[in-house]
Each structure stands twice: as structure tokens, then as C-alpha cells.
Design a protein around this motif. Structure first.
Motif, mmCIF file in Angstrom:
data_model
loop_
_atom_site.group_PDB
_atom_site.id
_atom_site.type_symbol
_atom_site.label_atom_id
_atom_site.label_comp_id
_atom_site.label_asym_id
_atom_site.label_seq_id
_atom_site.Cartn_x
_atom_site.Cartn_y
_atom_site.Cartn_z
ATOM 1 N N TRP A 35 2.064 -4.134 19.598
ATOM 2 C CA TRP A 35 1.502 -3.445 18.431
ATOM 3 C C TRP A 35 1.849 -4.192 17.156
ATOM 4 O O TRP A 35 2.811 -4.951 17.107
ATOM 5 N N MET A 36 1.022 -3.963 16.154
ATOM 6 C CA MET A 36 1.214 -4.575 14.837
ATOM 7 C C MET A 36 1.089 -3.474 13.778
ATOM 8 O O MET A 36 0.375 -2.507 13.988
ATOM 9 N N PRO A 37 1.753 -3.633 12.642
ATOM 10 C CA PRO A 37 1.542 -2.679 11.554
ATOM 11 C C PRO A 37 0.097 -2.751 11.068
ATOM 12 O O PRO A 37 -0.529 -3.813 11.160
ATOM 13 N N PRO A 38 -0.443 -1.656 10.566
ATOM 14 C CA PRO A 38 -1.789 -1.718 9.991
ATOM 15 C C PRO A 38 -1.833 -2.800 8.905
ATOM 16 O O PRO A 38 -0.955 -2.880 8.062
ATOM 17 N N GLY A 39 -2.820 -3.644 8.972
ATOM 18 C CA GLY A 39 -2.910 -4.753 8.028
ATOM 19 C C GLY A 39 -2.206 -6.002 8.516
ATOM 20 O O GLY A 39 -2.310 -7.051 7.890
ATOM 21 N N GLY A 40 -1.448 -5.906 9.597
ATOM 22 C CA GLY A 40 -0.772 -7.056 10.176
ATOM 23 C C GLY A 40 0.596 -7.320 9.572
ATOM 24 O O GLY A 40 1.048 -6.652 8.640
ATOM 25 N N GLU A 41 1.265 -8.306 10.126
ATOM 26 C CA GLU A 41 2.615 -8.666 9.689
ATOM 27 C C GLU A 41 2.630 -9.232 8.270
ATOM 28 O O GLU A 41 3.576 -9.013 7.524
ATOM 29 N N ALA A 42 1.574 -9.962 7.901
ATOM 30 C CA ALA A 42 1.539 -10.550 6.558
ATOM 31 C C ALA A 42 1.506 -9.453 5.500
ATOM 32 O O ALA A 42 2.228 -9.530 4.495
ATOM 33 N N ALA A 43 0.693 -8.417 5.715
ATOM 34 C CA ALA A 43 0.629 -7.310 4.759
ATOM 35 C C ALA A 43 1.958 -6.571 4.698
ATOM 36 O O ALA A 43 2.412 -6.177 3.617
ATOM 37 N N ASP A 44 2.608 -6.407 5.861
ATOM 38 C CA ASP A 44 3.895 -5.717 5.881
ATOM 39 C C ASP A 44 4.988 -6.557 5.215
ATOM 40 O O ASP A 44 5.920 -6.022 4.630
ATOM 41 N N ALA A 45 4.871 -7.872 5.295
ATOM 42 C CA ALA A 45 5.850 -8.736 4.630
ATOM 43 C C ALA A 45 5.680 -8.689 3.109
ATOM 44 O O ALA A 45 6.668 -8.685 2.368
ATOM 45 N N LEU A 46 4.431 -8.654 2.648
ATOM 46 C CA LEU A 46 4.179 -8.591 1.209
ATOM 47 C C LEU A 46 4.500 -7.225 0.615
ATOM 48 O O LEU A 46 5.051 -7.124 -0.474
ATOM 49 N N PHE A 47 4.116 -6.186 1.340
ATOM 50 C CA PHE A 47 4.334 -4.812 0.884
ATOM 51 C C PHE A 47 5.009 -4.031 2.002
ATOM 52 O O PHE A 47 4.359 -3.290 2.733
ATOM 53 N N PRO A 48 6.328 -4.194 2.143
ATOM 54 C CA PRO A 48 7.034 -3.549 3.261
ATOM 55 C C PRO A 48 6.905 -2.029 3.227
ATOM 56 O O PRO A 48 7.012 -1.408 2.172
ATOM 57 N N ALA A 49 6.639 -1.484 4.393
ATOM 58 C CA ALA A 49 6.528 -0.039 4.527
ATOM 59 C C ALA A 49 7.925 0.569 4.599
ATOM 60 O O ALA A 49 8.869 -0.069 5.073
ATOM 61 N N PRO A 50 8.071 1.821 4.141
ATOM 62 C CA PRO A 50 9.367 2.513 4.270
ATOM 63 C C PRO A 50 9.747 2.684 5.751
ATOM 64 O O PRO A 50 8.884 2.664 6.629
ATOM 65 N N ALA A 51 11.016 2.859 5.993
ATOM 66 C CA ALA A 51 11.542 2.962 7.361
ATOM 67 C C ALA A 51 10.898 4.107 8.137
ATOM 68 O O ALA A 51 10.631 3.970 9.335
ATOM 69 N N ASP A 52 10.635 5.243 7.483
ATOM 70 C CA ASP A 52 10.046 6.368 8.202
ATOM 71 C C ASP A 52 8.610 6.071 8.632
ATOM 72 O O ASP A 52 8.165 6.493 9.692
ATOM 73 N N ILE A 53 7.898 5.308 7.834
ATOM 74 C CA ILE A 53 6.534 4.918 8.199
ATOM 75 C C ILE A 53 6.575 3.943 9.370
ATOM 76 O O ILE A 53 5.793 4.061 10.319
ATOM 77 N N ARG A 54 7.493 2.979 9.339
ATOM 78 C CA ARG A 54 7.642 2.042 10.461
ATOM 79 C C ARG A 54 7.997 2.788 11.744
ATOM 80 O O ARG A 54 7.494 2.477 12.818
ATOM 81 N N ALA A 55 8.870 3.780 11.629
ATOM 82 C CA ALA A 55 9.254 4.581 12.789
ATOM 83 C C ALA A 55 8.041 5.342 13.333
ATOM 84 O O ALA A 55 7.870 5.476 14.551
#
Length: 189
Positions: free
Chosen positions: A42-62
């Protein structure tokens, strides 16, 4: 290339193709007396690049990881049933691109990789590439591509889809595979 299969790695994503692949993978695991390893990458919505630029809060990642874990569990229950399976089953959840994650999971030539066929549309394949094509190109062991049957022909929303009637295709890979093309135009192979 080894002819012994010790692990059957199955790529799952909750689609009808991945349920059919897991059913076929379970049969292959039983036939070879091998471990069955359903893998959901699985990947975060928007992919790893989007998550690296705009990191999601821990609860969202969970939440993303829990959603992926539920999809893995639901696919395993759909394909294998809710009761305990009589073979070794080791489900894996990996945060990575699906193609590279599956190839890395099936890194030994004694691993068989089983995939569902084309569960996503052309637009998805254009943006993200074909997972099965990536795996066929880079896998070390045999790769089996499975089409969903009538009982599995439902999309993620639960709507019925027209089933494709194709038998599973096994593509052995390795140094023993050679394709010989005749250069003589009068000769038929």
C-alpha cells in the motif's frame, strides 16, 4: 532455475482478481507443500512523494495502515474462508509500490509469484504502471497471472462485473528460458 517451490507469494489488493489469485495460490501452495504468503502493498494517497512533501499526522497514517490491514484480512477471508487454513499462511503488509514490493517479497528462485489480472482500468495503469507487467519483467521465479472467475467477479464497490474466462498463465523465468526466432523466412517453427 529451481523447480522446487517453497513459498507462494500472492499479490492482493481486495479486487476480484486478487481473490481469484489467492484461491489459485492456495491450491499451488497445497500442491507444492509450500507456505502461502498473501502480500498487500500500500501507498499513502498521492504516493510517497506527496507524503514526503506534506507529511500526514500519525493518526492519519495509522488510519491508512489499518485500512490496508482490513483489506488484506478481508481478501484472505474471502479466498480462504474464515476458518483456519490447513497450510502455513503468513500474510504481509508492506508500505511500498506494489510491483517492486512483490518482486522483493518473491526474491528467491524457489518462490512462486501469483497475481490477479488487470483489476484496474487504463487510466490507473497509465498513471501507476502495470503491476503484473513489472513482476513478469523482474521476478526471479515463476509468475502466475490469474483472471477472476464468476464467483469472484465483483469490483471494490460490490457491483457485478462481467467475468473473463481465461485459464491461469504461468510464465517461468530464469536463465533457462530462451526464445529462438528463425531467420529463415521459408521455415516454420
Amino acid at each position: 532455475m529451481s523447480r522446487t517451490v517453497k513459498r507462494v507469494i500472492v499479490g492482493v489488493d481486495g479486487s476480484a482478481g486478487s481473490v481469484a489469485a489467492l484461491k489459485q495460490g492456495a491450491q499451488e501452495a497445497a500442491r507444492h507443500d509450500a507456505a502461502l504468503c498473501p502480500v498487500l502493498a500500500w501507498m499513502p494517497p498521492g504516493g510517497e512523494a506527496a507524503d514526503a512533501l506534506f507529511p500526514a499526522p500519525a493518526d492519519i497514517r495509522a488510519h491508512w495502515e489499518a485500512r490496508a490491514r482490513r483489506a488484506l484480512t478481508k481478501t484472505c477471508e474471502s479466498a480462504l474462508g474464515a476458518e483456519p487454513f490447513n497450510r502455513r499462511v503468513a500474510p504481509m503488509l508492506i508500505r511500498a509500490e506494489p510491483g517492486p514490493a512483490l518482486v522483493a517479497s518473491a526474491r528467491h528462485d524457489t518462490d512462486m509469484l501469483v497475481l490477479g489480472a488487470g483489476s484496474h482500468g487504463l487510466w490507473h495503469r497509465f498513471l501507476h504502471g502495470s503491476v503484473s507487467r513489472h513482476c513478469l519483467r523482474h521476478a526471479r521465479g515463476p509468475v502466475m497471472v490469474v483472471h477472476p472467475d464468476e464467483t469472484d467477479a465483483r469490483d471494490a464497490r460490490g457491483a457485478a462485473r462481467a467475468p473473463r474466462r481465461h485459464p491461469p498463465v504461468v510464465v517461468p523465468v530464469g536463465p533457462t528460458d530462451t526464445w529462438i526466432r528463425s531467420t529463415d523466412p521459408g521455415r516454420e517453427d
